[in-house]
Design a protein around this motif. Structure first.
Motif, PDB file in Angstrom:
ATOM      1  N   ASN A   5       0.813  -1.225   0.000  1.00  0.00           N
ATOM      2  CA  ASN A   5       0.000   0.000   0.000  1.00  0.00           C
ATOM      3  C   ASN A   5       0.843   1.271   0.000  1.00  0.00           C
ATOM      4  OD1 ASN A   5      -2.480  -1.379   0.068  1.00  0.00           O
ATOM      5  ND2 ASN A   5      -2.347  -1.623   2.290  1.00  0.00           N
ATOM      6  N   LEU A   6       2.152   1.116  -0.144  1.00  0.00           N
ATOM      7  CA  LEU A   6       3.028   2.278  -0.115  1.00  0.00           C
ATOM      8  C   LEU A   6       3.323   2.763  -1.538  1.00  0.00           C
ATOM      9  CD1 LEU A   6       5.566   1.316   2.697  1.00  0.00           C
ATOM     10  CD2 LEU A   6       3.339   2.453   2.869  1.00  0.00           C
ATOM     11  N   ALA A   7       3.365   4.068  -1.688  1.00  0.00           N
ATOM     12  CA  ALA A   7       3.553   4.659  -3.013  1.00  0.00           C
ATOM     13  C   ALA A   7       4.471   5.874  -2.940  1.00  0.00           C
ATOM     14  CB  ALA A   7       2.198   5.067  -3.607  1.00  0.00           C
ATOM     15  N   VAL A   8       5.067   6.204  -4.084  1.00  0.00           N
ATOM     16  CA  VAL A   8       5.818   7.449  -4.232  1.00  0.00           C
ATOM     17  C   VAL A   8       5.221   8.206  -5.406  1.00  0.00           C
ATOM     18  CG1 VAL A   8       7.948   6.489  -3.294  1.00  0.00           C
ATOM     19  CG2 VAL A   8       7.561   6.421  -5.769  1.00  0.00           C
ATOM     20  N   GLY A  37      -6.626   4.159  -1.447  1.00  0.00           N
ATOM     21  CA  GLY A  37      -6.141   3.549  -0.216  1.00  0.00           C
ATOM     22  C   GLY A  37      -4.631   3.365  -0.190  1.00  0.00           C
ATOM     23  N   LEU A  38      -3.912   4.263  -0.870  1.00  0.00           N
ATOM     24  CA  LEU A  38      -2.455   4.174  -0.913  1.00  0.00           C
ATOM     25  C   LEU A  38      -1.836   5.224   0.003  1.00  0.00           C
ATOM     26  CD1 LEU A  38      -1.999   3.797  -4.783  1.00  0.00           C
ATOM     27  CD2 LEU A  38      -2.031   1.975  -3.064  1.00  0.00           C
ATOM     28  N   ILE A  39      -0.663   4.922   0.506  1.00  0.00           N
ATOM     29  CA  ILE A  39       0.044   5.833   1.408  1.00  0.00           C
ATOM     30  C   ILE A  39       1.263   6.395   0.678  1.00  0.00           C
ATOM     31  CG2 ILE A  39       1.256   6.044   3.603  1.00  0.00           C
ATOM     32  CD1 ILE A  39      -0.352   3.572   4.560  1.00  0.00           C
ATOM     33  N   LEU A  40       1.286   7.700   0.480  1.00  0.00           N
ATOM     34  CA  LEU A  40       2.419   8.353  -0.169  1.00  0.00           C
ATOM     35  C   LEU A  40       3.544   8.550   0.848  1.00  0.00           C
ATOM     36  CD1 LEU A  40       0.755  11.074  -2.426  1.00  0.00           C
ATOM     37  CD2 LEU A  40       2.274   9.244  -3.204  1.00  0.00           C
ATOM     38  N   THR A  41       4.710   8.060   0.509  1.00  0.00           N
ATOM     39  CA  THR A  41       5.834   8.171   1.439  1.00  0.00           C
ATOM     40  C   THR A  41       6.801   9.296   1.076  1.00  0.00           C
ATOM     41  OG1 THR A  41       7.103   6.518   0.187  1.00  0.00           O
ATOM     42  CG2 THR A  41       5.707   5.715   1.993  1.00  0.00           C
ATOM     43  N   ARG A  42       6.913   9.618  -0.198  1.00  0.00           N
ATOM     44  CA  ARG A  42       7.799  10.706  -0.643  1.00  0.00           C
ATOM     45  C   ARG A  42       7.522  10.995  -2.114  1.00  0.00           C
ATOM     46  NH1 ARG A  42      10.751   6.166  -0.043  1.00  0.00           N
ATOM     47  NH2 ARG A  42      11.962   5.371  -1.825  1.00  0.00           N
ATOM     48  N   GLU A  43       8.228  12.000  -2.637  1.00  0.00           N
ATOM     49  CA  GLU A  43       8.062  12.338  -4.052  1.00  0.00           C
ATOM     50  C   GLU A  43       9.416  12.559  -4.720  1.00  0.00           C
ATOM     51  OE1 GLU A  43       7.483  17.140  -4.300  1.00  0.00           O
ATOM     52  OE2 GLU A  43       5.715  15.981  -3.738  1.00  0.00           O
ATOM     53  N   TYR A  44       9.431  12.340  -6.008  1.00  0.00           N
ATOM     54  CA  TYR A  44      10.586  12.630  -6.849  1.00  0.00           C
ATOM     55  C   TYR A  44      10.173  13.779  -7.764  1.00  0.00           C
ATOM     56  CZ  TYR A  44      12.512   8.127  -5.344  1.00  0.00           C
ATOM     57  OH  TYR A  44      12.998   7.080  -4.601  1.00  0.00           O
ATOM     58  N   ASP A  73      11.169   0.510  -1.583  1.00  0.00           N
ATOM     59  CA  ASP A  73      10.314   0.349  -0.405  1.00  0.00           C
ATOM     60  C   ASP A  73       8.901   0.847  -0.698  1.00  0.00           C
ATOM     61  OD1 ASP A  73      11.072   2.946  -0.699  1.00  0.00           O
ATOM     62  OD2 ASP A  73      11.644   3.271   1.397  1.00  0.00           O
ATOM     63  N   PHE A  74       8.425   0.565  -1.885  1.00  0.00           N
ATOM     64  CA  PHE A  74       7.072   0.944  -2.301  1.00  0.00           C
ATOM     65  C   PHE A  74       6.634   0.008  -3.418  1.00  0.00           C
ATOM     66  CE2 PHE A  74      10.298   3.499  -4.431  1.00  0.00           C
ATOM     67  CZ  PHE A  74      10.028   3.266  -5.778  1.00  0.00           C
ATOM     68  N   SER A  75       5.357  -0.019  -3.676  1.00  0.00           N
ATOM     69  CA  SER A  75       4.817  -0.887  -4.725  1.00  0.00           C
ATOM     70  C   SER A  75       4.081  -0.114  -5.811  1.00  0.00           C
ATOM     71  CB  SER A  75       3.859  -1.927  -4.118  1.00  0.00           C
ATOM     72  OG  SER A  75       4.546  -2.798  -3.243  1.00  0.00           O
TER      73      SER A  75
END
Length: 202
Positions: A5-8, A37-44, A73-75
């Protein structure tokens, strides 16, 4: 560790497309992530970068290299639309980078595009959008070239320093002289024109 559920986010803005500002893209991507339902962890973020190639987009390359390393560390990768991923003139290049992600188990989401599935209709639509994104740049390049060619044919300077013994004279839109441009000076109005004149005699 589970990353399903992790995304960038990948955000790109070229200097001539203010309607695709990072803030607009960011808000849309955040809204999409919440709906999915995704969790954004950071951006490029690549600002002021052309989408014609990957070579001059350091953050895009960093993202792809990280995916290829197998340590992601994201899908999910969330992008505003196809054109933000890149305006590649070769649509296979755009698909190539997406395939790299897919091979590593990472899905690329084009949040503002209507296609969401992997059915044949979505794949065809995606290919058309990739072609359209690249075609826009090709047509823009032709228009810019033809515009500059037209102005040069009318005797207007298109850039660069004046040659030895010459000066740059700024003209208003109606052709009236305004003043000489000094070294490093640029016109402030798009409608102004520049011509070359003889410098002072010594």
């Amino acid at each position: 560790m589970e990353y399903k559920n992790l995304a960038v986010a990948y955000i790109r803005m070229s200097t001539e497309h203010q309607e695709f500002s990072p803030d607009i893209q960011r808000r849309f991507i955040q809204k999409y992530a919440k709906e999915q339902g995704l969790i954004l962890t950071r951006e490029y973020l690549d600002e002021g970068r052309s989408g014609l190639s990957a070579e001059k987009r350091p953050q895009f390359l960093s993202l792809i290299n990280f995916v290829q390393s197998g340590n992601a560390d994201f899908s999910h990768i969330l992008v505003y639309d196809i054109s933000r991923w890149g305006r590649f003139l070769n649509i296979d290049e755009s698909a190539h980078y997406e395939q790299i992600c897919s091979k590593m188990g990472i899905k690329v989401h084009y949040c503002a595009e209507p296609f969401k599935g992997n059915d044949i209709g979505s794949q065809i639509f995606k290919a058309v959008k990739r072609w359209s994104a690249g075609e826009y740049c090709r047509e823009l390049g032709e228009k810019v070239f033809n515009g500059q060619k037209n102005l040069i044919g009318r005797g207007f300077r298109q850039g660069g320093p004046a040659g030895f013994g010459l000066r740059r004279l700024l003209l208003s839109a109606d052709g009236s002289p305004k003043f000489e441009l000094k070294t490093g000076d640029r016109k402030s109005l798009q409608s102004d024109r520049v011509i070359l004149i003889a410098g002072p005699e010594f």
